[in-house]
Design a protein around this motif. Structure first.
Motif, short mmCIF file in Angstrom:
data_model
loop_
_atom_site.label_atom_id
_atom_site.label_comp_id
_atom_site.label_asym_id
_atom_site.label_seq_id
_atom_site.Cartn_x
_atom_site.Cartn_y
_atom_site.Cartn_z
N HIS A 159 0.82 -1.20 0.00
CA HIS A 159 0.00 0.00 0.00
C HIS A 159 0.86 1.26 0.00
O HIS A 159 0.61 2.20 -0.75
CB HIS A 159 -0.93 -0.02 1.22
N CYS A 162 2.35 1.80 -3.38
CA CYS A 162 1.36 2.34 -4.32
C CYS A 162 1.14 3.82 -4.07
O CYS A 162 1.07 4.62 -5.01
CB CYS A 162 0.03 1.59 -4.19
N ILE A 221 6.72 -0.53 -10.02
CA ILE A 221 5.63 -1.46 -9.84
C ILE A 221 5.37 -2.13 -11.19
O ILE A 221 4.99 -1.46 -12.15
CB ILE A 221 4.38 -0.74 -9.31
N TRP A 224 0.58 -3.55 -11.92
CA TRP A 224 -0.31 -2.68 -11.13
C TRP A 224 -1.60 -3.38 -10.75
O TRP A 224 -2.14 -3.16 -9.67
CB TRP A 224 -0.63 -1.40 -11.90
N MET A 227 -0.89 -5.69 -7.94
CA MET A 227 -0.39 -4.88 -6.82
C MET A 227 -1.55 -4.17 -6.10
O MET A 227 -1.58 -4.12 -4.88
CB MET A 227 0.59 -3.84 -7.36
N ARG A 228 -2.47 -3.64 -6.88
CA ARG A 228 -3.61 -2.95 -6.26
C ARG A 228 -4.40 -3.89 -5.38
O ARG A 228 -4.90 -3.50 -4.32
CB ARG A 228 -4.53 -2.38 -7.34
N PHE A 233 -5.47 -1.25 -2.48
CA PHE A 233 -5.27 0.19 -2.73
C PHE A 233 -6.37 0.80 -3.59
O PHE A 233 -6.69 0.30 -4.66
CB PHE A 233 -3.91 0.42 -3.40
N ASP A 235 -7.46 4.97 -4.64
CA ASP A 235 -6.84 6.29 -4.45
C ASP A 235 -7.79 7.36 -3.95
O ASP A 235 -7.42 8.51 -3.85
CB ASP A 235 -6.15 6.74 -5.75
N ARG A 258 -3.95 3.18 -14.30
CA ARG A 258 -3.68 2.46 -13.06
C ARG A 258 -4.85 2.42 -12.10
O ARG A 258 -4.88 1.61 -11.23
CB ARG A 258 -2.50 3.12 -12.34
#
Lengths: 271, 271
Positions: A159, A162, A221, A224, A227-228, A233, A235, A258
């Motif tokens: 997190h 990101c 990264i 993405w 990863m999210r 994550f 935003d 992203r």
DNA sequence: CGTAACTTTGATTAGTATCAAAAATGGTGG
DNA sequence: CCACCATTTTTGATACTAATCAAAGTTACG
């Protein structure tokens, strides 16, 4: 890394991301008394218990907010990028409740506190922008509480990575590929409430799993989408969607690249 | 528990703890359009992702801020007492980044958002007070990050109990002995980033160690000196030291009774 | 007075911390 | 440009805190 622009232009840019400044507002900001200094990594910019007589702005480099528990453990509560105000959190409070330090060698602008306080009365639009800035900081604090309180080690670190990526991109302080992670693993640990050893292990596991790539401090990264998910994550808490004249293009891009919609949460906690 | 006073008088009292209001300020506040409603425990007052069209104030009862992770875990980020504004955090932000719910059956005042926004321009003193209120909230967020990130289970829970005691006392919502802890152990757990089971065990250990006493939900801190040490509690982050006409007596008392000076920290983290 | 919500207890497991030390990196002065 | 030293990163072995799972008590409430 030295700073060449007029220091206040960075502030104008920052505030313009929240409100529409008119010429008088801009003139007032440019006329703000201030000094600029380059400080070494670790330099204290605000100390807990003191009354800051000036407001500081990061021009280049990074700064972080920090407190130490009675046991001597450090908790980092925020990282600030170029353009960020450091003392709106203290502007109207008598005694600072935390420390602020430079993370690396940084250029810092100092503005007398009264000058800014006066401006909040004289120029309501600027006041509003500064208020918003403080509210966005508060939103980030809330997300960090959640990060540290309810996510496991892997998610916490992911997190943070990101968040950096996105904020740096918005501040136009990173290329599309990746960014230089400005912190040691020990500092990372203090930001996410873990030990440095564990941070190291998680970082490598993120690397071997093909989520991130690291060369020295340069971090990118790679995936993405995954990863999210790992980072849990979204935003929204960064409030990048405020009125941002001239930044809409960037915003669009980031949303496509992203910030693809995660499935909406519709949990209804019992109370 | 129903609410009898004029709703705005509570707000005036709250804001007066930060600034000196003049008659016009008071009149403006009394003239604020508003409605009052009693809501059941669990009622959502603000929802993540929505644009709140009104600002809410707790008149009686409690409210809390909350988010849910992608895994479904809940983190509580703040508890609010009677007199607290709930939406200064959203006043100037388009979309709320978190949820706010009533903790128990509560009386809530609703003020149109625009009315408050207008007031921030028309009445700078009130604006300043509201700004300070938001800054104090932010300070509490920072302390919670530290609580959850760097204190062990025992300290975390003890810290929360100390915070409640002090805040309730200042809000004159508790007797000197103790207070009714308004949360279930599950909610407590979500506020300190632990499981309810573990919270239960720690609560009892605090009880058997003679630090606190519990009867039903009524809780009293028996040994403030030891409790402060266990909790690593200092009240600076609550910023109770602002200009508080008429509350100095209480403040004095609390400083003598319970906020005796802890030995100052003079740790100098390497950076 | 019965049922749902909450609290308490026990047994086991999992995730991180701790301790220790080796390898790599970065900066500095000669 | 290299040798040296401090800092940072990496790895391994073990300990411990808090989570998980399960279920029995207890309290609040309609």
């Amino acid at each position: 890394m030295t700073f060449n622009l007029h220091p206040m232009s960075l502030i104008i840019r920052k505030l313009s991301s929240y409100v529409t400044l008119n010429d008088e507002d801009r003139a007032a900001l440019l006329a703000l008394p201030h000094s600029v200094r380059t400080v070494d990594a670790g330099t204290y910019l605000v100390r807990e218990g003191e009354t800051p007589g000036r407001c500081t702005v990061v021009l280049s480099g990074y700064a972080y907010r920090q407190k130490i528990t009675g046991e001597g453990a450090r908790q980092i509560m925020a990282i600030h990028l170029p353009g960020d105000f450091l003392d709106l959190q203290n502007l109207f409070l008598e005694l600072s409740d935390h420390n602020v330090q430079a993370l690396i060698r940084s250029d810092i602008a100092f503005v007398p506190r009264e000058a800014l306080q006066d401006m909040t009365v004289a120029r309501p639009t600027i006041a509003r922008a500064m208020w918003i800035d403080a509210l966005v900081d508060a939103s980030m604090f809330r997300e960090w509480i959640m990060n540290v309180g309810r996510r496991d080690a892997r998610a916490r670190i992911a997190h943070l990575l990101c968040e950096f990526a996105l904020r740096l991109q918005y501040a136009e302080a990173s290329d599309a590929e990746g960014y230089i992670l400005p912190m040691t693993q020990e500092q990372l640990a203090d930001a996410v409430g873990l030990t440095p050893v564990h941070v190291n292990r998680i970082l490598r596991s993120l690397t071997t799993d093909g989520l991130i790539k690291r060369e020295r401090r340069y971090l990118s990264i790679v995936d993405w989408d995954r990863m999210r998910v790992v980072a849990d994550f979204t935003d929204r808490y960064l409030h990048l969607d405020q009125t941002r004249p001239g930044m809409l293009a960037l915003q669009q891009r980031s949303q496509n690249d992203r910030a693809a919609p995660m499935q909406e949460l519709h949990l209804d906690p019992t109370q």
